[in-house]
Design an enzyme around this catalytic site. Structure first.
Site, PDB file in Angstrom:
ATOM      1  N   SER A 183       0.725  -1.223  -0.015  1.00 35.98           N
ATOM      2  CA  SER A 183       0.145  -0.145   0.006  1.00 35.98           C
ATOM      3  C   SER A 183       0.919   1.212   0.087  1.00 35.98           C
ATOM      4  O   SER A 183       1.944   1.280   0.694  1.00 35.98           O
ATOM      5  CB  SER A 183      -1.063  -0.058   1.031  1.00 35.98           C
ATOM      6  OG  SER A 183      -1.692   1.303   1.279  1.00 35.98           O
ATOM      7  N   HIS A 223      -7.554  -3.157   5.405  1.00 32.49           N
ATOM      8  CA  HIS A 223      -6.972  -1.711   5.063  1.00 32.49           C
ATOM      9  C   HIS A 223      -7.604  -0.929   3.936  1.00 32.49           C
ATOM     10  O   HIS A 223      -7.974   0.233   4.054  1.00 32.49           O
ATOM     11  CB  HIS A 223      -5.440  -1.960   4.663  1.00 32.49           C
ATOM     12  CG  HIS A 223      -4.780  -0.600   4.015  1.00 32.49           C
ATOM     13  ND1 HIS A 223      -5.243  -0.132   2.842  1.00 32.49           N
ATOM     14  CD2 HIS A 223      -4.086   0.312   4.562  1.00 32.49           C
ATOM     15  CE1 HIS A 223      -4.503   0.786   2.520  1.00 32.49           C
ATOM     16  NE2 HIS A 223      -3.751   1.333   3.748  1.00 32.49           N
ATOM     17  N   ASN A 224      -7.955  -1.444   2.815  1.00 30.57           N
ATOM     18  CA  ASN A 224      -8.607  -0.863   1.651  1.00 30.57           C
ATOM     19  C   ASN A 224      -9.930  -0.626   2.237  1.00 30.57           C
ATOM     20  O   ASN A 224     -10.443   0.560   1.784  1.00 30.57           O
ATOM     21  CB  ASN A 224      -8.507  -1.872   0.280  1.00 30.57           C
ATOM     22  CG  ASN A 224      -7.045  -1.742  -0.313  1.00 30.57           C
ATOM     23  OD1 ASN A 224      -6.097  -1.431   0.461  1.00 30.57           O
ATOM     24  ND2 ASN A 224      -7.128  -1.823  -1.434  1.00 30.57           N
ATOM     25  N   GLU A 259     -10.070   2.409   4.135  1.00 31.77           N
ATOM     26  CA  GLU A 259      -9.841   3.520   3.287  1.00 31.77           C
ATOM     27  C   GLU A 259     -10.873   3.885   2.904  1.00 31.77           C
ATOM     28  O   GLU A 259     -11.345   5.308   2.658  1.00 31.77           O
ATOM     29  CB  GLU A 259      -8.731   2.931   2.229  1.00 31.77           C
ATOM     30  CG  GLU A 259      -8.241   4.088   1.059  1.00 31.77           C
ATOM     31  CD  GLU A 259      -7.418   3.432   0.235  1.00 31.77           C
ATOM     32  OE1 GLU A 259      -7.774   3.569  -1.003  1.00 31.77           O
ATOM     33  OE2 GLU A 259      -6.556   2.668   0.550  1.00 31.77           O
ATOM     34  N   LYS A 311      -4.500  -6.663   4.099  1.00 32.85           N
ATOM     35  CA  LYS A 311      -4.383  -5.460   2.805  1.00 32.85           C
ATOM     36  C   LYS A 311      -5.770  -5.137   2.361  1.00 32.85           C
ATOM     37  O   LYS A 311      -6.233  -3.892   2.229  1.00 32.85           O
ATOM     38  CB  LYS A 311      -3.590  -5.753   1.757  1.00 32.85           C
ATOM     39  CG  LYS A 311      -3.634  -5.025   0.509  1.00 32.85           C
ATOM     40  CD  LYS A 311      -3.244  -3.379   0.914  1.00 32.85           C
ATOM     41  CE  LYS A 311      -2.838  -2.862  -0.202  1.00 32.85           C
ATOM     42  NZ  LYS A 311      -3.885  -2.593  -1.371  1.00 32.85           N
TER      43      LYS A 311
END
Length: 484
Positions: free
Chosen positions: A129, A187-188, A191, A184
């Protein structure tokens, strides 16, 4: 001739920048791309004079690497990854390592780890990222897969990763098979939530308070000095200040209000649904993007459907502070949902996720890097078994001090007809989580009424199920019990 330390396939923007980053840390790199002209162009331009070897064939590429060979794929997620695994694996030997650094859906990584290990090779699925700049200067790296592979890539990965303010690398091993890509993905998803909440704060300031872009830019710049200090707040202030070269007006207002997505937010929402974890703020951020895409329908509807006109007659500066508190409280709930999801996934897939360490991975290099990630690490350091961030004293106090403002901002937005799906869903999450009793008793009664799905009673032990013949016309046969 000396063989190279690392190999990378896929010379798009991320691939090129990551190669340059790796080489700058003292490692030699071999590169390959299916379109060979891209190899020539890269070697003759950005890679010229550097310890980077361009290869024209897979055979040449593999032969140029020292053992155990480390081959990283930075290609489009999906079939292309499988194709390259099958293309490169026949040329590798036992113990060599294939690394997928793309935005891959974690079930694919679970499948590929098993497939590659059956060939005697090792596999890593790693989230990367930070975008183009992060790849070049230091991304957040989230690896998982074959545990034996970590010792062979640790030095390189941690050297090229971003560094937290204390100097620690934003890269640590996360667990078996799909653990890295799952983290991940979350995480997105977070986001998506962060971006939607910032957009809602902007919409309230613009439509309810009637603020200019320069005024909003000043607010975001000020917010970035305090608790909300983060990459996304920082770039928002820059975006609001940027003027269109042709008109001199704010460029952001020239951009069509239809947002794209690559699918990772949707994957996060689906994972939450599959695991039975409430992650409604992330889901609402995904739905907000979906709503934005039906632009023509919205334009037509705006001419037919009525709503209130935004009107504000209070203290503007005081209300701006309330928006800040609402944004921070909503952000905390979004992260709480992400961590709840990771906790359940760790149980489901037998991953030993270290939640404080994950916060450290996100403190620099990545898109959701933010000051308060340090507080998340402290929360899990204090209590590794913390079931929810909202129960940590720091976050509990933030919410307690923010919730009056939070409720006021949402109420004013609703009164003004300004959609705030992320703010609203975050508050609903908080109110639901703090509720000793929810109306699910009625839901379960309905399920038993029409489907004989049974229910538990508050005056009986958990795990004991009952069925009622609600109409007197049904029988005593019950359906399967429910999953709470």
């Amino acid at each position: 001739m000396k063989n190279n330390d690392f190999g990378l396939i896929g010379l798009a923007v991320m691939g090129e920048n990551l190669v340059l980053n790796i080489e700058s840390k003292g490692f030699s790199v071999s590169v390959f791309n299916r379109t060979v002209s891209k190899v020539d162009k890269f070697v003759e331009s950005r890679a010229k004079g550097k310890n980077i070897k361009g290869c024209k064939t897979i055979e040449e590429f593999v032969a140029s690497l020292k053992r155990p060979r480390k081959v990283m794929l930075l290609v489009k997620a999906g079939d292309a990854v499988d194709q390259f695994i099958d293309m490169v694996s026949p040329h590798l030997e036992k113990g060599d390592i294939i690394i997928d650094g793309g935005n891959t859906h974690f079930p694919d990584t679970i499948r590929r780890t098993k497939y590659v290990e059956e060939k005697g090779l090792l596999y890593i699925g790693t989230g990367v990222s930070g975008g183009e700049e992060g790849a070049l200067l230091g991304p957040s790296i989230m690896p998982g897969g074959s545990a034996e592979a970590w010792q062979h890539v640790k030095e390189i990965f941690q050297a090229v990763s971003a560094k937290a303010p204390d100097g620690s690398p934003c890269c640590e091993w996360l667990g078996n098979d799909g653990a890295g890509h799952f983290v991940k993905m979350v995480h997105n998803g977070i986001e998506y939530g962060d971006m939607q909440m910032i957009a809602e704060a902007y919409a309230i300031m613009k439509h309810l308070l009637g603020m200019t872009h320069d005024e909003m830019q000043t607010v975001f710049a000020e917010w970035n000095k305090g608790e909300l200090d983060s990459y996304l707040i920082d770039i928002t202030k820059d975006i609001l200040a940027y003027k269109d070269e042709e008109t001199g007006e704010p460029l952001v207002e020239k951009i069509l209000d239809t947002a794209g997505q690559k699918g990772t937010g949707r994957w996060t929402s689906l994972a939450a649904l599959n695991l039975g974890i409430p992650a409604q703020t992330i889901a609402m951020a995904v739905f907000a993007r979906a709503m934005s895409t039906i632009k023509d329908e919205r334009v037509s509807a705006s001419k037919q459907l009525v709503g209130p006109s935004p009107k504000f007659d209070g203290d503007k500066q005081e209300f701006i502070e309330k928006i800040r508190k609402a944004l921070f409280a909503s952000k905390i709930c979004s992260y709480a949902q992400g961590y709840q999801l990771m906790r359940e996934a760790a149980n489901e897939y037998k991953w030993d996720l270290k939640f404080g360490s994950i916060a450290l991975l996100w403190r620099a290099g990545c898109i959701i890097r933010a000051q308060f990630l340090g507080n998340i690490k402290e929360a899990f350091d204090n209590n590794p078994d913390l079931p929810n961030l909202l129960l940590d004293n720091y976050f509990k106090n933030i919410i307690e001090n923010s919730q009056d403002a939070w409720r006021t901002v949402i109420a004013k937005a609703i009164e003004a007809g300004i959609p705030v799906p992320a703010f609203s869903s975050a508050l609903a999450y908080y109110d639901s989580y703090r509720s000793e009793q929810l109306p699910a008793n009625l839901l379960q009664a309905q399920r038993d009424y029409f489907g004989a799905h049974t229910y538990e009673r508050i005056d009986k032990p958990r795990g004991e199920f009952f069925h009622t013949n609600w109409t007197g016309r049904g029988g005593d046969t019950a359906s399967s019990t429910y999953t709470a």
